[in-house]
Design a protein around this motif. Structure first.
Motif, PDB file in Angstrom:
ATOM      1  N   GLY A 335      -4.507   7.694 -46.104  1.00  0.00           N
ATOM      2  CA  GLY A 335      -4.818   7.457 -44.699  1.00  0.00           C
ATOM      3  C   GLY A 335      -4.204   8.423 -43.710  1.00  0.00           C
ATOM      4  N   ILE A 336      -3.353   9.371 -44.157  1.00  0.00           N
ATOM      5  CA  ILE A 336      -2.737  10.282 -43.189  1.00  0.00           C
ATOM      6  C   ILE A 336      -3.572  11.547 -42.983  1.00  0.00           C
ATOM      7  N   ALA A 337      -4.606  11.739 -43.814  1.00  0.00           N
ATOM      8  CA  ALA A 337      -5.561  12.821 -43.575  1.00  0.00           C
ATOM      9  C   ALA A 337      -6.681  12.276 -42.698  1.00  0.00           C
ATOM     10  N   THR A 338      -7.242  13.143 -41.864  1.00  0.00           N
ATOM     11  CA  THR A 338      -8.274  12.708 -40.922  1.00  0.00           C
ATOM     12  C   THR A 338      -9.494  13.626 -40.999  1.00  0.00           C
ATOM     13  N   PRO A 339     -10.661  13.142 -40.550  1.00  0.00           N
ATOM     14  CA  PRO A 339     -11.884  13.946 -40.649  1.00  0.00           C
ATOM     15  C   PRO A 339     -11.839  15.184 -39.748  1.00  0.00           C
ATOM     16  N   THR A 340     -12.581  16.196 -40.132  1.00  0.00           N
ATOM     17  CA  THR A 340     -12.816  17.352 -39.283  1.00  0.00           C
ATOM     18  C   THR A 340     -14.202  17.899 -39.586  1.00  0.00           C
ATOM     19  N   CYS A 341     -14.787  18.567 -38.616  1.00  0.00           N
ATOM     20  CA  CYS A 341     -16.103  19.178 -38.791  1.00  0.00           C
ATOM     21  C   CYS A 341     -16.081  20.650 -38.417  1.00  0.00           C
ATOM     22  N   PHE A 500     -17.621  28.991 -29.918  1.00  0.00           N
ATOM     23  CA  PHE A 500     -17.133  28.341 -31.135  1.00  0.00           C
ATOM     24  C   PHE A 500     -17.908  27.060 -31.422  1.00  0.00           C
ATOM     25  N   HIS A 501     -18.150  26.272 -30.408  1.00  0.00           N
ATOM     26  CA  HIS A 501     -18.857  25.006 -30.614  1.00  0.00           C
ATOM     27  C   HIS A 501     -20.265  25.234 -31.167  1.00  0.00           C
ATOM     28  N   GLN A 502     -20.947  26.251 -30.683  1.00  0.00           N
ATOM     29  CA  GLN A 502     -22.270  26.541 -31.210  1.00  0.00           C
ATOM     30  C   GLN A 502     -22.176  27.080 -32.638  1.00  0.00           C
ATOM     31  N   LEU A 503     -21.171  27.897 -32.905  1.00  0.00           N
ATOM     32  CA  LEU A 503     -20.961  28.393 -34.262  1.00  0.00           C
ATOM     33  C   LEU A 503     -20.770  27.229 -35.227  1.00  0.00           C
ATOM     34  N   TYR A 504     -19.976  26.246 -34.842  1.00  0.00           N
ATOM     35  CA  TYR A 504     -19.742  25.096 -35.717  1.00  0.00           C
ATOM     36  C   TYR A 504     -21.037  24.325 -35.966  1.00  0.00           C
ATOM     37  N   ARG A 505     -21.883  24.235 -34.959  1.00  0.00           N
ATOM     38  CA  ARG A 505     -23.162  23.545 -35.139  1.00  0.00           C
ATOM     39  C   ARG A 505     -24.073  24.329 -36.084  1.00  0.00           C
ATOM     40  N   ASP A 506     -24.034  25.645 -35.989  1.00  0.00           N
ATOM     41  CA  ASP A 506     -24.818  26.463 -36.921  1.00  0.00           C
ATOM     42  C   ASP A 506     -24.344  26.247 -38.359  1.00  0.00           C
ATOM     43  N   ILE A 507     -23.030  26.160 -38.532  1.00  0.00           N
ATOM     44  CA  ILE A 507     -22.473  25.947 -39.876  1.00  0.00           C
ATOM     45  C   ILE A 507     -22.896  24.585 -40.410  1.00  0.00           C
ATOM     46  N   LEU A 508     -22.812  23.556 -39.571  1.00  0.00           N
ATOM     47  CA  LEU A 508     -23.186  22.211 -40.026  1.00  0.00           C
ATOM     48  C   LEU A 508     -24.683  22.092 -40.308  1.00  0.00           C
ATOM     49  N   ALA A 509     -25.478  22.879 -39.647  1.00  0.00           N
ATOM     50  CA  ALA A 509     -26.924  22.823 -39.863  1.00  0.00           C
ATOM     51  C   ALA A 509     -27.319  23.455 -41.190  1.00  0.00           C
ATOM     52  N   ASP A 510     -26.512  24.397 -41.673  1.00  0.00           N
ATOM     53  CA  ASP A 510     -26.891  25.143 -42.874  1.00  0.00           C
ATOM     54  C   ASP A 510     -25.971  24.895 -44.069  1.00  0.00           C
ATOM     55  N   ASN A 511     -24.797  24.319 -43.819  1.00  0.00           N
ATOM     56  CA  ASN A 511     -23.879  23.889 -44.883  1.00  0.00           C
ATOM     57  C   ASN A 511     -23.448  24.985 -45.873  1.00  0.00           C
ATOM     58  N   PRO A 512     -22.886  26.080 -45.416  1.00  0.00           N
ATOM     59  CA  PRO A 512     -22.271  27.013 -46.366  1.00  0.00           C
ATOM     60  C   PRO A 512     -20.916  26.497 -46.843  1.00  0.00           C
ATOM     61  N   VAL A 513     -20.440  25.441 -46.194  1.00  0.00           N
ATOM     62  CA  VAL A 513     -19.159  24.828 -46.513  1.00  0.00           C
ATOM     63  C   VAL A 513     -19.285  23.334 -46.254  1.00  0.00           C
ATOM     64  N   MET A 514     -18.450  22.548 -46.933  1.00  0.00           N
ATOM     65  CA  MET A 514     -18.340  21.125 -46.606  1.00  0.00           C
ATOM     66  C   MET A 514     -16.901  20.851 -46.232  1.00  0.00           C
ATOM     67  N   TRP A 515     -16.710  20.426 -44.977  1.00  0.00           N
ATOM     68  CA  TRP A 515     -15.361  20.117 -44.512  1.00  0.00           C
ATOM     69  C   TRP A 515     -14.909  18.797 -45.116  1.00  0.00           C
ATOM     70  N   TYR A 516     -13.744  18.780 -45.739  1.00  0.00           N
ATOM     71  CA  TYR A 516     -13.220  17.546 -46.335  1.00  0.00           C
ATOM     72  C   TYR A 516     -12.372  16.752 -45.334  1.00  0.00           C
ATOM     73  N   TYR A 517     -11.286  17.356 -44.859  1.00  0.00           N
ATOM     74  CA  TYR A 517     -10.363  16.655 -43.955  1.00  0.00           C
ATOM     75  C   TYR A 517      -9.277  17.623 -43.490  1.00  0.00           C
ATOM     76  N   VAL A 518      -8.530  17.204 -42.482  1.00  0.00           N
ATOM     77  CA  VAL A 518      -7.299  17.901 -42.105  1.00  0.00           C
ATOM     78  C   VAL A 518      -6.139  17.041 -42.582  1.00  0.00           C
ATOM     79  N   TYR A 519      -5.044  17.669 -42.935  1.00  0.00           N
ATOM     80  CA  TYR A 519      -3.939  16.924 -43.535  1.00  0.00           C
ATOM     81  C   TYR A 519      -2.600  17.553 -43.160  1.00  0.00           C
TER      82      TYR A 519
END
Length: 551
Positions: A335-341, A500-519
């Protein structure tokens, strides 16, 4: 990594200060003892990985960079609040003091006077210029910030304490990414390396044991896979610091052995510890556990798009619908790790509005693959064109939480008909050779963060494919590239945030990576070690090793 890992925080507009405090600084307050700082004694630090190089820019390993901080002095360094300070430089270059040009293409660094190498010879602007040009040379093999150095057009040295760096194009992050901390840049003595070809330096004995350095300590002994020992450098620019007479990095690439070493007092300090042993660390008498209350390190799974299966965006999308990131953070990190996108946690670039970024729906994932022409085989795995949908999942060996996540993901992808083969490597092999060759991995899990600026062009730029950068996904998106260009060339933080915000949306739209969490990173230290204050960014545990002392 990059890296390996480590990096993170802020840089506001370069026209105000060029240095800001890290918004997501962890609760790593400086440890202290009743008597206060004093000289003498030694500290033994448990190092979880064997450094693969001891020269600047020749490693993306976090632990190599941590060890380098003990032996090399940078031009600038960052503290554990994200503030950049002068080291060999006499001041942090800014627009106000004439160190940064208005077009973001010229950086002027003034050195302190009287600087010396550990052998007593002068350290001058000539050494700095030599090293900048050396790292810029592709034959040197720079790994961490190669793109930053390729942007250097020329370097001038009008006098022995002045270095003027001219860039080919504007770069608002150059100071933070290329000139701060030894993990990015530290001068090398021209008298020693100037006679060597750039390609030969990485293979020379100096990469294993540099004899002339500039940091708080000089290496006096190194035994491969066992230890690196350094003694106080009498010519260190912050003399009479360091406080310690000696520092030893004890190589212990096994978390159980590292725990035993802490319990027995065989090591005084250790960082990047196992979350599964947190309560056990807390129970060690006369030791204290510290970790980031607001983490910036993120764990992610990178997809190699040169793989025929992963080049299909529907396969990547199916994977993101099948992996339960909540189970990874809850079951493994308690529970000490949290989501990130995104990869901008703790910085002005982070976009919390994207959370949650994935919808867990295994049934939809299977339907997506079936609609993409995959047929379920009798063994429970999809096939297409006579080939089973089979992927390699790789990470660093010996890290319990990653081994746990691999098994969870392997089972979750099996449920949607994807076969996963777990193939792990020692850290130096994983970061040194596996992630340097697109043929050696399909999906790669590791931790990372940014440096003192959220610029991430080496990870996502279309011109950053291996070996020119660290775009290990081999992903190129033209809109994403346009956003990268905007954030690199704008001095206004608001404009960079939008990009940066638009870059992150481009990444999420195409999924070259899957963000797991921040810890949070976990560390443990003997209470007799003072000024031990690991950072969530930069060189992490050893950012202020010259201030460590033993009571």
């Amino acid at each position: 990594m990059r890296s390996t890992r480590k990096l993170g925080p802020l840089l506001a507009t370069i026209f105000t200060l060029l240095t800001l405090t890290l918004a997501a600084c962890g609760a790593n307050t400086t440890s202290s003892t009743a008597s206060g700082p004093k000289s003498g004694g030694q500290v033994i630090d448990g190092l979880f990985e064997e450094p693969d190089s001891m020269l600047p820019e020749l490693s993306v390993e976090t632990f190599a960079n941590m060890a380098e901080a003990a032996f090399w002095a940078p031009l600038l360094y960052g503290d554990n609040t994200g503030i950049i300070h002068e080291a060999l430089a006499s001041a942090v270059p800014t627009a106000a003091n004439g160190g940064v040009s208005s077009d973001l293409k010229t950086y002027t660094v003034h050195l302190k006077t009287g600087l010396k190498w550990s052998d007593g010879t002068p350290l001058t602007a000539d050494d700095v210029a030599f090293t900048l040009n050396l790292i810029k040379n592709p034959d040197y093999g720079a790994k961490l910030q190669a793109g930053e150095f390729k942007n250097i057009a020329s370097v001038d040295t009008p006098d022995p304490t002045t270095v003027v760096i001219h860039l080919t194009k504007p770069d608002v992050a150059f100071l933070a990414l290329a000139l701060t901390d030894p993990l990015a840049f530290a001068p090398l003595p021209k008298a020693i390396y100037g006679s060597l070809t750039p390609a030969s330096i990485a293979k020379s004995d100096n990469a294993f044991w540099p004899k002339v350095t500039s940091g708080p300590f000089t290496i006096t002994d190194r035994q491969k896979s066992d230890h690196i020992t350094g003694k106080r450098n009498p010519n260190y620019f912050q003399a009479p610091k360091p406080y310690l007479d000696q520092i030893t990095f004890k190589i212990i690439p096994d978390q159980n052995t590292l725990l035993t070493a802490l319990q027995s007092g065989a090591v005084d300090t250790a960082w990047f510890l196992d979350i599964n042993k947190l309560e056990t660390y807390k129970a060690i008498p006369n030791y204290t556990v510290v970790y980031d209350k607001v983490p910036v390190s993120f764990e992610a799974l990178y997809f190699n798009l040169t793989n025929p299966f992963l080049s299909d965006p529907k396969v990547r999308q199916a994977i993101t619908k099948a992996i339960d990131t909540k189970s990874l953070s809850t079951n493994i990190w308690k529970g000490i790790a949290t989501p990130t996108c995104d990869d901008g946690g703790g910085t002005f670039a982070h976009d919390a509005s994207l959370i949650p970024c994935y919808t867990l729906d295994p049934a939809a994932a299977k339907a997506l693959l079936q609609g993409d022409g995959y047929t379920m085989g009798s063994d429970g795995y999809f096939t297409k064109g006579g080939k089973t949908l089979e992927l390699r999942y790789s990470t660093t060996a010996g890290k319990a939480y990653r081994e746990q996540s691999e098994l969870l993901v392997q089972d979750q992808l099996k449920q949607i008909g994807i076969k996963v083969d777990i193939i792990n490597f020692p850290a130096d092999t994983f970061f040194g050779t596996v992630l340097a060759d697109y043929t050696k991995y399909d999906m790669a899990e590791f931790a990372n963060s940014l440096t003192y600026d959220p610029d991430n062009h080496t990870q996502w730029g279309c011109d950053q494919f291996l070996p020119n950068g660290f775009n290990i996904s081999h992903w190129c998106n033209q809109d994403a590239q346009a956003q990268i260009t905007k954030e690199q060339t704008s001095a206004a933080q608001s404009d960079r945030t939008t990009a940066f915000h638009q870059l992150y949306r481009d990444i999420l739209a195409d999924n070259p990576v899957m963000w797991y969490y921040v810890y949070p990173d976990i560390a443990c230290h003997n209470n007799k070690v003072g000024n031990y204050a690991p950072s969530a960014i930069g060189t992490s545990e050893t950012w202020n090793i010259w201030d460590w002392y033993r009571s």
